[in-house]
Design a protein around this motif. Structure first.
Motif, PDB file in Angstrom:
ATOM      1  N   ARG A 124       0.837  -1.199   0.000  1.00 45.88           N
ATOM      2  CA  ARG A 124       0.000   0.000   0.000  1.00 45.88           C
ATOM      3  C   ARG A 124       0.871   1.248   0.000  1.00 45.88           C
ATOM      4  O   ARG A 124       1.675   1.442   0.927  1.00 45.88           O
ATOM      5  CB  ARG A 124      -0.915   0.009   1.226  1.00 45.88           C
ATOM      6  CG  ARG A 124      -1.866   1.210   1.307  1.00 45.88           C
ATOM      7  CD  ARG A 124      -2.422   1.350   2.719  1.00 45.88           C
ATOM      8  NE  ARG A 124      -3.099   0.149   3.159  1.00 45.88           N
ATOM      9  CZ  ARG A 124      -4.408  -0.056   3.010  1.00 45.88           C
ATOM     10  NH1 ARG A 124      -5.156   0.863   2.451  1.00 45.88           N
ATOM     11  NH2 ARG A 124      -4.948  -1.179   3.445  1.00 45.88           N
ATOM     12  N   PRO A 130      -4.856  -2.052  -3.097  1.00 43.32           N
ATOM     13  CA  PRO A 130      -5.506  -0.889  -2.476  1.00 43.32           C
ATOM     14  C   PRO A 130      -5.691   0.288  -3.437  1.00 43.32           C
ATOM     15  O   PRO A 130      -6.675   1.033  -3.325  1.00 43.32           O
ATOM     16  CB  PRO A 130      -4.551  -0.522  -1.331  1.00 43.32           C
ATOM     17  CG  PRO A 130      -3.925  -1.820  -0.957  1.00 43.32           C
ATOM     18  CD  PRO A 130      -3.743  -2.549  -2.245  1.00 43.32           C
ATOM     19  N   SER A 152      -0.559  -2.330  -6.863  1.00 45.93           N
ATOM     20  CA  SER A 152      -1.189  -2.347  -5.546  1.00 45.93           C
ATOM     21  C   SER A 152      -2.703  -2.526  -5.642  1.00 45.93           C
ATOM     22  O   SER A 152      -3.389  -1.746  -6.310  1.00 45.93           O
ATOM     23  CB  SER A 152      -0.867  -1.048  -4.809  1.00 45.93           C
ATOM     24  OG  SER A 152      -1.636  -0.927  -3.641  1.00 45.93           O
ATOM     25  N   LEU A 180      -1.271   7.018  -3.007  1.00 45.65           N
ATOM     26  CA  LEU A 180      -2.416   6.136  -3.235  1.00 45.65           C
ATOM     27  C   LEU A 180      -3.510   6.870  -3.999  1.00 45.65           C
ATOM     28  O   LEU A 180      -4.077   6.344  -4.977  1.00 45.65           O
ATOM     29  CB  LEU A 180      -2.945   5.643  -1.889  1.00 45.65           C
ATOM     30  CG  LEU A 180      -4.101   4.636  -1.917  1.00 45.65           C
ATOM     31  CD1 LEU A 180      -3.619   3.283  -2.394  1.00 45.65           C
ATOM     32  CD2 LEU A 180      -4.714   4.511  -0.519  1.00 45.65           C
TER      33      LEU A 180
END
Length: 484
Positions: A15, A346, A344, A21
């Protein structure tokens, strides 16, 4: 001093920090948006509902696959003709570019049934092993299918990047310049930027293209930015005021239509090799990142092919139930992950949530819908080409024998049928009075040809092995004879 080169990238279970992100997720949304929305516009499905369905299906896919497979579910181009032919047969026509709700409901019924095809394929893998699908869908099939998926979209990319006009105008010049700036800037960002910025070439490419379009608009050379059609808001099931801020997508429930099932359900066959090819692509690139990071994957992605196919089928049902088109996991998003090395899970979860939120808030839809078609076209040239290139990577990674007459015949047939059907007949091959989608037709023909040419291979291989063993035994016996 010994130099240390840190491997940049994220594995499925890793993450990034919050800001990274969010940025990676926004990039994934932007990447999936052109194709997903294009499918909605071409078929006449509601754009906001389609975006919501893609996000919802992606979340469900991630849960179904145990949060291990980093794939984004989006609308598939394979179903365009099937839906159009179904609507034509039933006498439905678009109003302001949108199908009547009843037509969408009939299509939903067919889309839900199409999910059964992928689920059946996944169960076949689960009970009979990966070899069962690999026998039917070897790399000599999945590689070329991935290639034609990218190459058959070449026309879409160029038609978006270059305006089809006979007279040159300042707007047509700006259009082409913006597309070129988007394409070249994205390529340059991907090659030369390092660190965090080096992982955001697509997002930066879009922003660069939009900036050039904005400068051209301010200079009075033409407005390339777009707006949301009024008809899109009229179908919303609930709006806050005039709907300029908040509008619930136009959800609808499916209606029974067996003619829709007959038209739409078989097309799912085309998405199975596509989805399988995507898993091979993903496996190659994720393992490459793990190797560069000095880590070992705790599980094999390609060993989860059954979950992937079952997840695809269930997601078709989910998308169809709320009013979205049928789809599959997206090559565009895989291309983005391959370019940025960010795999990733996430990130995709956040991207799915962002997509769902966008579908409710009209200003956010206006921002994304307002991206000039020239910018999207420039991005598509890079992405669709990357999908085709990944098909080559599959065959290289799986060491497909390019001197085998069988492999050459299968690959050649798939490529020519897929590309020829697209460019000669506009995507559908008129075969014995039946309109066969070129990708589905190419995949099915390749599968059948491969199985036909495989007859007797095991027996021949066994005889060759036995003969080699006999020769080896004779040589060994001769070597043990005493010398005179």
């Amino acid at each position: 001093m010994k130099e240390h080169h840190a491997a940049v990238g994220y594995l499925p279970e890793e993450r990034p920090s919050f800001i990274k992100l969010l940025l990676y997720a926004i990039q994934q949304v932007i990447v999936m948006f052109p194709a997903t929305v294009t499918v909605a516009l071409v078929t006449g499905f509601q754009v906001s509902t389609t975006i919501f369905a893609s996000g919802l299906a992606t979340l469900c896919f991630i849960l179904i696959t145990g949060r291990k497979i980093p794939l984004y579910y989006g609308s598939s181009f394979a179903y365009l003709t099937a839906i159009a032919s179904m609507c034509a047969a039933e006498g439905f026509e678009k109003v302001d570019g949108i199908l009547p709700t009843e037509a969408i409901q009939y299509a939903q019924f067919g889309i839900i049934f199409s999910g059964l095809i992928s689920i059946a394929a996944g169960l076949l893998v689960r009970f009979f092993g990966k070899k069962a699908v690999e026998t039917i869908l070897p790399a000599s099939i999945t590689g070329p299918v991935a290639m034609i998926i990218g190459l058959t979209l070449a026309g879409n990319a160029l038609s978006d990047a270059i305006p089809n006009v006979t007279a040159v105008s300042s707007e047509s010049i700006v259009w082409t310049v913006v597309a070129l700036v988007t394409l070249l800037s994205t390529i340059l960002y991907a090659k030369y930027l390092k660190g965090v910025l080096g992982q955001l070439p697509l997002l930066l490419g879009v922003l660069t293209g939009c900036a050039v379009a904005g400068i051209a608009y301010a200079a009075g050379w033409g407005n390339l930015f777009r707006s949301v059609p009024a008809a899109a808001l009229d179908a919303s099931i609930w709006r806050l005021g005039d709907g300029s801020i908040f509008a619930v997508p136009a959800f609808s429930l499916p209606k029974v239509s067996w003619s829709a099932v007959a038209a739409i359900m078989p097309i799912a066959i085309a998405t199975i090799p596509e989805s399988t090819a995507h898993m091979y692509q993903l496996d190659i690139y994720v393992n490459d990142v793990a190797r560069k990071k000095g880590k070992k994957m705790k599980y094999s992605l390609i060993d989860m092919l059954d979950r992937n196919l079952i997840g695809d089928g269930i997601c078709d049902m989910i998308s169809g139930f709320v009013g979205g088109p049928a789809g599959t996991n997206y090559g565009e998003n895989i291309s983005t992950m391959a370019i940025t090395k960010v795999f990733s899970v996430p990130v995709l979860v956040v991207a799915a949530v962002i997509a769902m939120l966008i579908s409710f808030f009209t200003p956010l839809i206006q921002v994304i819908y307002g991206i000039p078609l020239a910018v999207i076209g420039g991005l598509e040239i890079y992405l669709f080409g990357a999908i085709a290139a990944q098909g080559v990577a599959i065959m290289i990674e799986k060491k497909v024998d390019m001197f085998s007459s069988k492999n050459i015949a299968v690959i050649a047939s798939i490529m020519i049928i897929g590309l020829g059907g697209n460019y000669a007949f506009g995507g559908n091959i008129p075969l014995f009075g039946i309109q066969v989608p070129c990708i589905a037709g190419a995949a099915i023909f390749g599968i059948l040809l491969n199985l036909l040419l495989s007859i007797g291979e095991k027996k021949a291989a066994k005889q060759a092995a036995e003969a080699e063993g006999d020769i080896g035994a004779e040589n060994e016996a001769e070597s043990e004879e005493p010398q005179a």
